[in-house]
Design an enzyme around this catalytic site. Sequence first.
Site, PDB file in Angstrom:
ATOM      1  CE1 TYR A  34      11.373   7.250 -49.022  1.00  0.00           C
ATOM      2  CE2 TYR A  34      10.992   8.978 -47.413  1.00  0.00           C
ATOM      3  CZ  TYR A  34      11.685   7.865 -47.826  1.00  0.00           C
ATOM      4  OH  TYR A  34      12.698   7.371 -47.043  1.00  0.00           O
ATOM      5  CD  GLU A  92      20.872   2.901 -43.375  1.00  0.00           C
ATOM      6  OE1 GLU A  92      19.636   2.723 -43.307  1.00  0.00           O
ATOM      7  OE2 GLU A  92      21.684   1.978 -43.436  1.00  0.00           O
ATOM      8  CB  CYS A 147     -10.744   7.479 -63.839  1.00  0.00           C
ATOM      9  SG  CYS A 147     -10.213   8.271 -65.335  1.00  0.00           S
ATOM     10  N   GLY A 184      16.900  10.096 -45.003  1.00  0.00           N
ATOM     11  CA  GLY A 184      16.408  10.423 -46.333  1.00  0.00           C
ATOM     12  C   GLY A 184      15.538  11.657 -46.253  1.00  0.00           C
ATOM     13  NE  ARG A 185       9.643  10.932 -43.890  1.00  0.00           N
ATOM     14  CZ  ARG A 185       8.628  10.279 -44.492  1.00  0.00           C
ATOM     15  NH1 ARG A 185       7.713  10.955 -45.166  1.00  0.00           N
ATOM     16  NH2 ARG A 185       8.504   8.967 -44.393  1.00  0.00           N
ATOM     17  CE1 TYR A 226       3.215   4.842 -47.223  1.00  0.00           C
ATOM     18  CE2 TYR A 226       3.700   6.827 -48.460  1.00  0.00           C
ATOM     19  CZ  TYR A 226       3.956   5.504 -48.176  1.00  0.00           C
ATOM     20  OH  TYR A 226       4.956   4.856 -48.851  1.00  0.00           O
TER      21      TYR A 226
HETATM   22  N1  LLP Z   1      17.221   3.292 -44.009  1.00  0.00           N
HETATM   23  C1  LLP Z   1      16.364   2.279 -44.266  1.00  0.00           C
HETATM   24  C2  LLP Z   1      16.837   0.905 -44.107  1.00  0.00           C
HETATM   25  C3  LLP Z   1      15.047   2.573 -44.671  1.00  0.00           C
HETATM   26  O1  LLP Z   1      14.207   1.571 -44.917  1.00  0.00           O
HETATM   27  C4  LLP Z   1      14.627   3.924 -44.820  1.00  0.00           C
HETATM   28  C5  LLP Z   1      13.278   4.245 -45.256  1.00  0.00           C
HETATM   29  C6  LLP Z   1      15.566   4.931 -44.557  1.00  0.00           C
HETATM   30  C7  LLP Z   1      16.847   4.583 -44.144  1.00  0.00           C
HETATM   31  C8  LLP Z   1      15.253   6.379 -44.685  1.00  0.00           C
HETATM   32  O2  LLP Z   1      14.244   6.781 -43.816  1.00  0.00           O
HETATM   33  P1  LLP Z   1      13.877   8.335 -43.706  1.00  0.00           P
HETATM   34  O3  LLP Z   1      15.043   9.041 -43.069  1.00  0.00           O
HETATM   35  O4  LLP Z   1      13.615   8.851 -45.079  1.00  0.00           O
HETATM   36  O5  LLP Z   1      12.676   8.342 -42.862  1.00  0.00           O
HETATM   37  N2  LLP Z   1       7.433   6.093 -48.780  1.00  0.00           N
HETATM   38  C9  LLP Z   1       7.229   6.412 -47.386  1.00  0.00           C
HETATM   39  C10 LLP Z   1       8.501   6.289 -46.595  1.00  0.00           C
HETATM   40  C11 LLP Z   1       9.167   4.926 -46.688  1.00  0.00           C
HETATM   41  C12 LLP Z   1      10.446   4.814 -45.887  1.00  0.00           C
HETATM   42  C13 LLP Z   1      11.117   3.525 -46.174  1.00  0.00           C
HETATM   43  N3  LLP Z   1      12.397   3.353 -45.557  1.00  0.00           N
HETATM   44  C14 LLP Z   1       6.639   7.811 -47.263  1.00  0.00           C
HETATM   45  O6  LLP Z   1       6.384   8.448 -48.284  1.00  0.00           O
HETATM   46  O7  LLP Z   1       6.372   8.271 -46.164  1.00  0.00           O
END
Ligand code: LLP
Length: 421
Positions: A375, A275, A346, A277-278, A318
């Site tokens: 994000y 899964e 502000c 994302g980033r 963060y």
């Molecule tokens: N799967 C699950 C169950 C997750 O909770 C997450 C991210 C992902 C996959 C994807 O993770 P990635 O490959 O994107 O690292 N807002 C924060 C990041 C929060 C991530 C939450 N869960 C930021 O801006 O760093």
Amino acid sequence: MDHFLYRNGVLHAEDVPVAEIAAQVGTPVYIYSAATLTRHFRLFQEALSPLPHLVCFAIKSLSNVAVLKLLGDLGAGMDVVSIGEYLRAKAAGVPGERIVFSGVGKTRAEMRAALEGGIRQFNVESEPELMALSEVATSLGKVAPITVRVNPDVDARTHAKIATGKKENKFGIPISRASEVYALAARLPGIEVVGIDVHIGSQLAELAPFEAAFGKVAELTQRLRAEGHDIRRLDLGGGLGIPYTRGNEAPPLPMHYGEIIKRSVGHLGCEIEIEPGRLISGNAGLLVTEVIYVKSGEDRDFLIVDAAMNDLVRPSMYDAHHDIVPVVEPAAGVDQHPYDVVGPICETGDTFARARALPPLAAGDLIAFRSAGAYGAVMASEYNSRPLVPEVLVKGEHFAVIRSRPSYIEIVNRDSIPEWL
Ligand code: LLP
């Protein structure tokens, strides 16, 4: 690697000058590169081959339907954490059998909608959730395919707010209790066990925590199989980190991540789901903003830009670093100047960077925050009644607005005044 490079002294998104987009769409604006999204998705496909696998894009990192369509058309599955995300995946044409549903707090209404619309699996995070799902599925005369998310108690060694795999975190069930929970799942009507799920955190800068977690999942697979469960899929979550500072960081590559997966669970004959994302969306996006004022403080200069913490919250939430680049390439050898780069909101937290070395800039200049695809837009809000930032997708020499900037009238008209007031 991404597709935001200087050509003839001006920053381009693929073949389109960034300034041209800013002139047409206004600022601030998010710009995404189709080529970068595609490239990053394919890296995962290649990293997992020849294992049977499905790369499920974590929609939470970037949820625009056009982006989901692009990835879906390449064969991506989707990882959703709300029915809103599920509907976005569906709107992008992704079939239910490629959508996995994660999250600790799925409501019955969400379960019902996903079961009716079609879903590959629910990644269940607790016994109460399992029982609720059993009731909902039975009431619909359906069977819900599930994995149970296990919490392996592994330190992901990332920012505390995005580490999820330690026992004190709210996620999953303790791996030590897995046998009990799987036995319950096997007894409940309307539930079919299909596999195991794990996700230990985000922006991981090393592979060792993955290896520790996947090793525990491999052991658990054998144990649960011995207990009679048909474990045929392993969802290994997301979390692979990206470089936020160019030239300075070398996070592990998808290829090496793939090797860890093959080494730890490749022999089990399971279909592998991940899964990410980033890593797919992060470096596929820029946030472009215009300098409103350069303000000289007592001991520093402030670059006041038209983007703010509501548009890109990562630095204030963060303490995240985003590289900042001027849209016009600075002349070679030009002296850099330290600026505090701030937004118009502000509060002091509305600071993107302190003492950031940049070439001398003036009001009207454009700068871009790099690595803003993940994000970024998805975490934006309308704080200070600032409209959500529009999003633009670039592909080669084409670009299109894939989410428009709401007008102030739309924003104000969303509120209503009760007649008794
Ligand atoms: N799967 C699950 C169950 C997750 O909770 C997450 C991210 C992902 C996959 C994807 O993770 P990635 O490959 O994107 O690292 N807002 C924060 C990041 C929060 C991530 C939450 N869960 C930021 O801006 O760093």
